[in-house]
Write a protein that holds these residues in place. Structure first.
Motif, PDB file in Angstrom:
ATOM      1  N   VAL A 161      37.193  25.916  -4.736  1.00 31.80           N
ATOM      2  CA  VAL A 161      36.713  25.337  -3.157  1.00 31.80           C
ATOM      3  C   VAL A 161      35.295  25.389  -2.998  1.00 31.80           C
ATOM      4  N   ASP A 162      34.703  24.334  -3.049  1.00 31.78           N
ATOM      5  CA  ASP A 162      33.113  24.277  -2.787  1.00 31.78           C
ATOM      6  C   ASP A 162      32.493  24.406  -1.314  1.00 31.78           C
ATOM      7  N   VAL A 163      33.300  23.619  -0.392  1.00 31.05           N
ATOM      8  CA  VAL A 163      33.026  23.236   0.865  1.00 31.05           C
ATOM      9  C   VAL A 163      34.273  23.341   1.768  1.00 31.05           C
ATOM     10  N   ILE A 164      34.286  24.080   2.880  1.00 30.43           N
ATOM     11  CA  ILE A 164      35.102  23.912   3.955  1.00 30.43           C
ATOM     12  C   ILE A 164      34.334  23.720   5.303  1.00 30.43           C
ATOM     13  N   TYR A 219      30.943  26.882   0.800  1.00 30.58           N
ATOM     14  CA  TYR A 219      29.883  26.483   1.997  1.00 30.58           C
ATOM     15  C   TYR A 219      30.719  26.256   3.206  1.00 30.58           C
ATOM     16  N   ILE A 220      30.459  27.075   4.212  1.00 27.60           N
ATOM     17  CA  ILE A 220      31.316  27.138   5.391  1.00 27.60           C
ATOM     18  C   ILE A 220      30.711  26.123   6.543  1.00 27.60           C
ATOM     19  N   PHE A 262      34.772  19.459  -7.888  1.00 27.63           N
ATOM     20  CA  PHE A 262      34.057  19.804  -6.704  1.00 27.63           C
ATOM     21  C   PHE A 262      35.391  19.507  -5.628  1.00 27.63           C
ATOM     22  N   VAL A 263      35.644  20.731  -4.798  1.00 28.27           N
ATOM     23  CA  VAL A 263      36.717  20.605  -4.037  1.00 28.27           C
ATOM     24  C   VAL A 263      36.248  20.618  -2.402  1.00 28.27           C
ATOM     25  N   ILE A 264      36.601  19.931  -1.754  1.00 25.51           N
ATOM     26  CA  ILE A 264      36.200  19.980  -0.265  1.00 25.51           C
ATOM     27  C   ILE A 264      37.596  20.260   0.653  1.00 25.51           C
ATOM     28  N   LEU A 265      37.698  21.191   1.540  1.00 32.42           N
ATOM     29  CA  LEU A 265      38.469  21.273   2.289  1.00 32.42           C
ATOM     30  C   LEU A 265      38.050  20.834   3.811  1.00 32.42           C
ATOM     31  N   GLN A 286      31.239  15.284   5.579  1.00 33.51           N
ATOM     32  CA  GLN A 286      31.850  15.353   4.144  1.00 33.51           C
ATOM     33  C   GLN A 286      31.460  13.710   3.650  1.00 33.51           C
ATOM     34  N   LEU A 287      32.032  13.070   4.606  1.00 26.07           N
ATOM     35  CA  LEU A 287      31.811  11.415   4.000  1.00 26.07           C
ATOM     36  C   LEU A 287      30.374  11.182   3.898  1.00 26.07           C
TER      37      LEU A 287
END
Lengths: 75, 473
Positions: free
Chosen positions: B93-96, B184-185, B52-55, B299-300
């Motif tokens: 990438v799952d979420v930006i 998910y933007i 799971f990758v969050i940017l 995100q936190l």
């Protein structure tokens, strides 16, 4: 994070505040605070839900919720 | 007769003023927690949930947009091995989550995907363009003066129209819903009244009974980059009470948490404020940086709380996530100032600029610390359990731990910021870049290159890459 174990004779989904949040008998990460726990469908267990304050737990000393039992006898 | 053209002009001006209003966000006829722009509704072909990758992309005008663009280029050029499959790190990438300048890059990628990297597209329409000059020209256009005389048409509307026409091709969130693809933007603005994060996702719009699908993406980007004072707040209508919205269980529970978990109590308080549409008929939005300039707070929350519909704590408990990667792209600067060289203080404009940027930068350090502390606590909790188990087995080989170990994800926190540049001269150069929507080509080029360089030098990113067998094209 806080830790909770919802014990039950079989493996079931655990819902926290109405959302799928893990499995019975696993040690679950839970945010500190008041929460309602239930096992979702099918409703073949009692009580339907329990409310607990989760705080001051550790990974080796989780809050144990052992109220849930299969309804109608042994499993 | 001689007055006829003047009369005509006056009538037209009055008509333009009277007609000028902000685009009204549509009502939601019926609340449906399964419909709309939500993480759960996005499919992920070629993107595993287990990695799971969050940017997160910070604010900072074109500087932030270019830095985040360079990071996306790097992820596009990086092949990884995960669960026996080869794919690009970008595809995982799952979420930006983005704020202000970073929202231009995030929204463009969400809408147009690979077109982001086409030199004739994003680079041309935004990155290397003097958008600031065009914004100023639009504000000085006499036609807009007339429209700006309307109380329902603020300066931010001129910006939103420009972004809509020139960058985002009049796309709406319906286009993102129809694509139904990750990432998910999450475009973040700030609710002026509550000083709280306001994210353009359906979970947020449910509270105000509005259908996000009918909102232009450009408006979300304009709200996210709505620098205080320079622009007027962006207005969103609140129709709460008209869509049979059901308050989620967590909100009722969190109301008991004032002395147990005050931030959770506060989240419920803020969410409930939208439900009173008599008191809050309109929501006024400012730059997302006012609430969180690195786009990491939401995100936190997903990582630490079970309350969100896409809670990562829940996904980890459900054993869906094995590795969790958070890459924070922070274009924070530290510009030299002459304020303290003189006894007399700065003027009003400088003071406004300072109070709307400097404290936010300081707050960002705290936000990153919270991420590091969270991941650190996971490691400690895992180690405590293992240590206890070891002692028990030493003392009592037949003994069993009374509970199972917590299910944890392996976590990687990667920070990309100018403070990490090793060469002092180069570091100062980047830390002194201005916040503007018009940067010279050479500076944009340098920004595109520095993100990948910082990533390569990051120990956490290198560890991730070792595990994922990264190969850079």
């Amino acid at each position: 994070m806080e830790y909770v174990v919802v014990s039950f004779p079989t493996a079931r989904k655990v819902r926290i505040d109405g959302q799928d949040a893990g499995f019975t008998n696993d040690t679950l990460m839970v945010e500190k605070g008041h929460h309602i726990f239930d096992l979702g469908l099918p409703p073949d267990y009692q009580p339907a839900s329990v409310q607990r304050i989760v705080q001051s737990t550790t990974s080796i000393g989780p809050r144990i919720i052992n109220d849930f039992q299969p309804s109608g006898g042994d499993v | 007769m001689r007055n006829r053209p003047r009369c005509l002009a006056a009538v037209l001006a009055l008509a333009a003023t009277a007609c000028a209003t902000y685009p009204i966000n549509p009502r939601l006829s019926e609340y449906d927690p399964k419909a709309g722009y939500r993480y759960e509704n996005l499919k992920a072909p070629g993107n595993s949930e287990s990695l799971f990758v969050i940017l997160t992309f910070s604010g900072g005008g074109t500087r932030a947009a270019a830095l985040s663009y360079g990071v996306l280029e790097k992820l596009r050029n990086t092949k990884i091995q995960w669960e026996g499959q080869e794919r690009r790190l970008l595809d995982e990438v799952d979420v930006i989550s983005s704020v202000s300048g970073g929202s231009f890059t995030a929204a463009y990628y969400g809408l147009f995907r690979e077109e982001l990297f086409d030199p004739e597209k994003f680079e041309k329409v935004f990155l290397y363009r003097n958008i600031q000059g065009e914004l100023i020209a639009s504000l000085f256009n006499p036609f807009n003066w007339v429209r700006l005389a309307s109380p329902d048409f603020g300066r931010i509307e001129v910006a939103a129209e420009l972004y809509d026409r020139e960058i985002f091709r009049e796309k709406t969130f319906r286009d993102l819903i129809d694509q139904a693809r990750r990432p998910y933007i999450m475009l973040n603005a700030t609710d002026l009244t509550m000083g709280a994060r306001f994210t353009f996702v359906q979970d947020q719009f449910d509270l105000i009974c509005s259908d996000l699908g009918g909102v232009h993406v450009s408006r979300a980007v304009a709200a996210s980059s709505n620098f205080p004072i320079a622009f007027t707040p962006l207005i969103v209508n609140n129709y709460a009470g008209s869509c049979h919205y059901r308050v989620p269980v967590w909100m009722d529970e969190a109301e008991k948490d004032l002395l147990v978990n005050p931030p959770r109590f506060n989240r419920a308080r803020i969410a409930r404020s939208y439900l009173n549409s008599e008191q809050r008929k309109y929501v006024h939005l400012l730059d997302g940086g006012v609430a969180d300039n690195i786009g990491l707070r939401g995100q936190l929350l997903a990582i630490r709380s079970n309350d969100l519909s896409w809670s990562l704590a829940n996904k980890i408990n459900l054993k869906e996530i094995k590795k969790l990667v958070v890459i924070v792209v922070d274009a924070r600067t530290d510009p030299k100032t002459e304020i303290d060289q003189k006894p007399n203080g700065p003027g009003l404009t400088s003071i406004v600029e300072i109070i709307s940027t400097i404290p936010l930068g300081n707050y960002s350090f705290d936000t990153v610390q919270q991420l590091l502390d969270t991941f650190d606590s996971w490691q400690k909790d895992e180690a405590s359990y293992a240590a206890c188990k070891g002692i028990l087995q030493d003392q009592c080989p037949a003994g069993k731990m009374p509970t199972r170990p917590p299910n944890m994800a392996e976590a990687f926190a990667v920070y990309v910021g100018f403070d990490q540049i090793k060469d002092p001269k180069e570091r100062q150069e980047f830390l002194n870049l201005p916040t503007t929507f018009a940067l010279p080509k050479e500076e944009v080029d340098k920004l595109r290159k520095i993100g990948p360089k910082i990533l390569d030098e990051s120990e956490s990113y290198r560890n991730l890459c070792t595990e994922l067998k990264c190969q850079v094209k």
